[in-house]
Design a protein around this motif. Sequence first.
Motif, PDB file in Angstrom:
ATOM      1  N   THR A 120      28.862  46.718  40.412  1.00  0.00           N
ATOM      2  CA  THR A 120      28.980  46.305  41.814  1.00  0.00           C
ATOM      3  C   THR A 120      29.895  45.094  41.936  1.00  0.00           C
ATOM      4  O   THR A 120      30.737  45.024  42.838  1.00  0.00           O
ATOM      5  CB  THR A 120      27.587  45.999  42.406  1.00  0.00           C
ATOM      6  OG1 THR A 120      26.783  47.173  42.287  1.00  0.00           O
ATOM      7  CG2 THR A 120      27.680  45.587  43.858  1.00  0.00           C
TER       8      THR A 120
ATOM      9  N   GLN B 286      33.472  44.933  43.930  1.00  0.00           N
ATOM     10  CA  GLN B 286      33.824  43.906  44.915  1.00  0.00           C
ATOM     11  C   GLN B 286      35.163  43.264  44.573  1.00  0.00           C
ATOM     12  O   GLN B 286      36.019  43.079  45.444  1.00  0.00           O
ATOM     13  CB  GLN B 286      32.727  42.847  44.991  1.00  0.00           C
ATOM     14  CG  GLN B 286      31.454  43.367  45.605  1.00  0.00           C
ATOM     15  CD  GLN B 286      30.286  42.404  45.452  1.00  0.00           C
ATOM     16  OE1 GLN B 286      30.336  41.441  44.687  1.00  0.00           O
ATOM     17  NE2 GLN B 286      29.212  42.670  46.185  1.00  0.00           N
TER      18      GLN B 286
ATOM     19  N   THR C 144      25.137  48.492  48.793  1.00  0.00           N
ATOM     20  CA  THR C 144      24.664  48.190  50.152  1.00  0.00           C
ATOM     21  C   THR C 144      25.786  47.784  51.099  1.00  0.00           C
ATOM     22  O   THR C 144      25.729  48.090  52.274  1.00  0.00           O
ATOM     23  CB  THR C 144      23.595  47.086  50.117  1.00  0.00           C
ATOM     24  OG1 THR C 144      24.133  45.934  49.445  1.00  0.00           O
ATOM     25  CG2 THR C 144      22.352  47.551  49.399  1.00  0.00           C
ATOM     26  N   ASN C 145      26.808  47.121  50.617  1.00  0.00           N
ATOM     27  CA  ASN C 145      27.874  46.649  51.498  1.00  0.00           C
ATOM     28  C   ASN C 145      29.166  47.446  51.307  1.00  0.00           C
ATOM     29  O   ASN C 145      30.257  46.917  51.471  1.00  0.00           O
ATOM     30  CB  ASN C 145      28.121  45.152  51.271  1.00  0.00           C
ATOM     31  CG  ASN C 145      28.552  44.845  49.853  1.00  0.00           C
ATOM     32  OD1 ASN C 145      28.353  45.639  48.944  1.00  0.00           O
ATOM     33  ND2 ASN C 145      29.136  43.676  49.659  1.00  0.00           N
ATOM     34  N   TYR C 146      29.043  48.729  50.995  1.00  0.00           N
ATOM     35  CA  TYR C 146      30.212  49.581  50.737  1.00  0.00           C
ATOM     36  C   TYR C 146      31.165  49.598  51.932  1.00  0.00           C
ATOM     37  O   TYR C 146      32.375  49.453  51.767  1.00  0.00           O
ATOM     38  CB  TYR C 146      29.756  51.005  50.390  1.00  0.00           C
ATOM     39  CG  TYR C 146      30.893  51.977  50.248  1.00  0.00           C
ATOM     40  CD1 TYR C 146      31.722  51.959  49.130  1.00  0.00           C
ATOM     41  CD2 TYR C 146      31.160  52.914  51.241  1.00  0.00           C
ATOM     42  CE1 TYR C 146      32.764  52.853  48.999  1.00  0.00           C
ATOM     43  CE2 TYR C 146      32.204  53.805  51.116  1.00  0.00           C
ATOM     44  CZ  TYR C 146      33.000  53.771  49.994  1.00  0.00           C
ATOM     45  OH  TYR C 146      34.047  54.643  49.878  1.00  0.00           O
TER      46      TYR C 146
ATOM     47  N   GLU D 226      31.630  47.395  54.250  1.00  0.00           N
ATOM     48  CA  GLU D 226      32.316  46.104  54.350  1.00  0.00           C
ATOM     49  C   GLU D 226      33.406  45.984  53.294  1.00  0.00           C
ATOM     50  O   GLU D 226      34.480  45.424  53.553  1.00  0.00           O
ATOM     51  CB  GLU D 226      31.313  44.967  54.203  1.00  0.00           C
ATOM     52  CG  GLU D 226      30.311  44.889  55.332  1.00  0.00           C
ATOM     53  CD  GLU D 226      29.170  43.923  55.023  1.00  0.00           C
ATOM     54  OE1 GLU D 226      29.319  43.067  54.123  1.00  0.00           O
ATOM     55  OE2 GLU D 226      28.126  44.035  55.685  1.00  0.00           O
TER      56      GLU D 226
END
Length: 189
Positions: A78, A82, A112-114, A116
């Motif tokens: 992850t 990012q 969870t913030n894919y 974004e």
Amino acid sequence: QATPPCRYSRGSVQVEIESRVQALLNSGGNKDQQSGAKATKQTLQVMQQLLGFPKVRQIVSERIELWLGHPSHATMATLLLQQLCSTVDTDTDADLAAVDNLVRMRAAKSVTNYGELIAKLVGNHPLYIVRCLKYYLLQEAQLTKNPATSKHFAMVWKALPDGHEGVLAGIIQELAADAQRLGMIHQIL
């Protein structure tokens, strides 16, 4: 005191690094279970340091989904994802392939913030916006609907810089020019 001149050109060093990264990843499958997990963690750390090279970014984008799906590597993968979304920023073939790979990821549920991250990615280069919006429009027109596609489309649309509102109209016109895709466009509209 002057530094001695480098006997290697930047291009030759880049090619050598990219080929060694590919060899490292290809040899990763030959490890036993315990040493393989440690080797993969070390590989992810090396990849994180080499994301400055477009070909390495492409290679990472091709394998990130596999690493995200593995419980013991998910956290590091992850972080790598990012950083990857922040560093992909050129119009080279390798970076365009990386964008395509990142947009098509199926393991996006585990991040969870894919949405974004994709919005951040498309902000790096105007060409990425067109590629992402076109992909999401085509996915939306498919018979098998994915509820995440609409959400990701909206996030990319919000990331659109001011003055680029005509981008969507241009994409729809381009897709409508293809007779096979015209029916899909009518489904969306």
